[in-house]
Design a protein around this motif. Structure first.
Motif, PDB file in Angstrom:
ATOM      1  N   PRO A 183       0.924  -1.196  -0.096  1.00 24.54           N
ATOM      2  CA  PRO A 183      -0.066   0.075   0.039  1.00 24.54           C
ATOM      3  C   PRO A 183       0.902   1.223  -0.077  1.00 24.54           C
ATOM      4  CG  PRO A 183      -0.459  -1.689   1.442  1.00 24.54           C
ATOM      5  CD  PRO A 183       0.517  -2.100   1.330  1.00 24.54           C
ATOM      6  N   HIS A 184       0.524   2.256  -0.932  1.00 22.91           N
ATOM      7  CA  HIS A 184       1.273   3.389  -0.959  1.00 22.91           C
ATOM      8  C   HIS A 184       0.391   4.494  -1.482  1.00 22.91           C
ATOM      9  CE1 HIS A 184       1.630   2.005  -5.112  1.00 22.91           C
ATOM     10  NE2 HIS A 184       1.944   3.119  -5.305  1.00 22.91           N
ATOM     11  N   ARG A 185       1.012   5.723  -1.408  1.00 22.13           N
ATOM     12  CA  ARG A 185       0.441   7.167  -1.835  1.00 22.13           C
ATOM     13  C   ARG A 185       1.387   7.703  -2.190  1.00 22.13           C
ATOM     14  NH1 ARG A 185      -4.354  10.091  -1.176  1.00 22.13           N
ATOM     15  NH2 ARG A 185      -3.964  11.164  -3.192  1.00 22.13           N
ATOM     16  N   GLN A 242      -3.600  10.088   5.347  1.00 24.39           N
ATOM     17  CA  GLN A 242      -3.346   8.692   4.920  1.00 24.39           C
ATOM     18  C   GLN A 242      -3.081   7.615   6.036  1.00 24.39           C
ATOM     19  OE1 GLN A 242      -3.527   7.754   1.677  1.00 24.39           O
ATOM     20  NE2 GLN A 242      -3.891   5.814   2.637  1.00 24.39           N
ATOM     21  N   ARG A 269      -6.299   6.389   7.479  1.00 26.78           N
ATOM     22  CA  ARG A 269      -6.939   5.686   6.678  1.00 26.78           C
ATOM     23  C   ARG A 269      -6.296   4.204   6.835  1.00 26.78           C
ATOM     24  NH1 ARG A 269      -7.606  10.178   3.613  1.00 26.78           N
ATOM     25  NH2 ARG A 269      -5.619  10.069   2.275  1.00 26.78           N
ATOM     26  N   TRP A 270      -5.177   4.068   6.979  1.00 23.74           N
ATOM     27  CA  TRP A 270      -4.296   2.793   7.015  1.00 23.74           C
ATOM     28  C   TRP A 270      -4.370   2.352   8.543  1.00 23.74           C
ATOM     29  CZ3 TRP A 270       0.594   4.369   3.980  1.00 23.74           C
ATOM     30  CH2 TRP A 270       0.257   4.441   2.578  1.00 23.74           C
ATOM     31  N   SER A 271      -5.191   3.100   9.372  1.00 21.69           N
ATOM     32  CA  SER A 271      -5.119   2.582  10.945  1.00 21.69           C
ATOM     33  C   SER A 271      -3.661   2.590  11.591  1.00 21.69           C
ATOM     34  CB  SER A 271      -5.820   1.330  11.114  1.00 21.69           C
ATOM     35  OG  SER A 271      -7.213   1.527  10.679  1.00 21.69           O
ATOM     36  N   LEU A 272      -3.002   3.703  11.153  1.00 23.44           N
ATOM     37  CA  LEU A 272      -1.517   3.643  11.823  1.00 23.44           C
ATOM     38  C   LEU A 272      -1.407   4.939  12.611  1.00 23.44           C
ATOM     39  CD1 LEU A 272       0.469   2.770   8.595  1.00 23.44           C
ATOM     40  CD2 LEU A 272      -0.032   1.179  10.684  1.00 23.44           C
ATOM     41  N   THR A 316       4.786   4.749   1.898  1.00 25.47           N
ATOM     42  CA  THR A 316       4.527   3.276   1.888  1.00 25.47           C
ATOM     43  C   THR A 316       4.475   2.622   3.052  1.00 25.47           C
ATOM     44  OG1 THR A 316       5.817   3.499  -0.347  1.00 25.47           O
ATOM     45  CG2 THR A 316       5.485   1.082   0.549  1.00 25.47           C
ATOM     46  N   TYR A 317       3.530   1.452   3.259  1.00 28.00           N
ATOM     47  CA  TYR A 317       3.677   0.881   4.584  1.00 28.00           C
ATOM     48  C   TYR A 317       3.450  -0.665   4.125  1.00 28.00           C
ATOM     49  CZ  TYR A 317      -1.084  -0.583   5.554  1.00 28.00           C
ATOM     50  OH  TYR A 317      -2.370  -1.266   5.654  1.00 28.00           O
TER      51      TYR A 317
END
Length: 118
Positions: free
Chosen positions: A20-22, A43, A46-49, A87-88
């Motif tokens: 997943p990246h942006r 972001q 949205r990724w729950s980070l 990116t994660y």
């Protein structure tokens, strides 16, 4: 016996980014640092980070500020942009920043009392 020959393709394969990246692009102006921080926070939520927001914002702010500074030291072309990719994966968040500034990054010895250079 049958021989099959496969000719190499001359068409490059598209880049595949499985994580997943942006990616964002920003103009070379001071307000871009604030926009980058805002985009990263949104972001990460949205990724729950949420648990890494403070650290990633600090890294983002430093990298974007460095990119802006490097770009403004260039030939004065304010039409160029800086880009950032977030990116994660399971245990990593990667912040990458590109700028249109001349030259390459160089490591400096950071003075403990300096405002920058670390």
């Amino acid at each position: 016996m049958t021989t099959v020959t496969i000719a190499p393709s001359t068409t490059p394969e598209p880049a595949v980014h499985l994580l997943p990246h942006r990616v964002w692009h920003y103009p070379i102006r001071p307000q871009s640092a604030s926009a980058a921080r805002h985009n990263v926070v949104a972001q990460l939520h949205r990724w729950s980070l949420d648990h890494v927001v403070d650290t990633i914002i600090l890294v983002t702010s430093e990298l974007i500020t460095n990119a802006l500074t490097a770009s403004l030291r260039g030939d004065g072309d304010l039409t160029s942009q800086i880009a950032m990719r977030l990116t994660y994966s399971d245990n990593h968040v990667i912040v990458e920043v590109w700028d249109g500034g001349p030259g390459h990054p160089t490591r400096r010895a950071g003075d403990p009392d300096a405002e920058d250079g670390r």
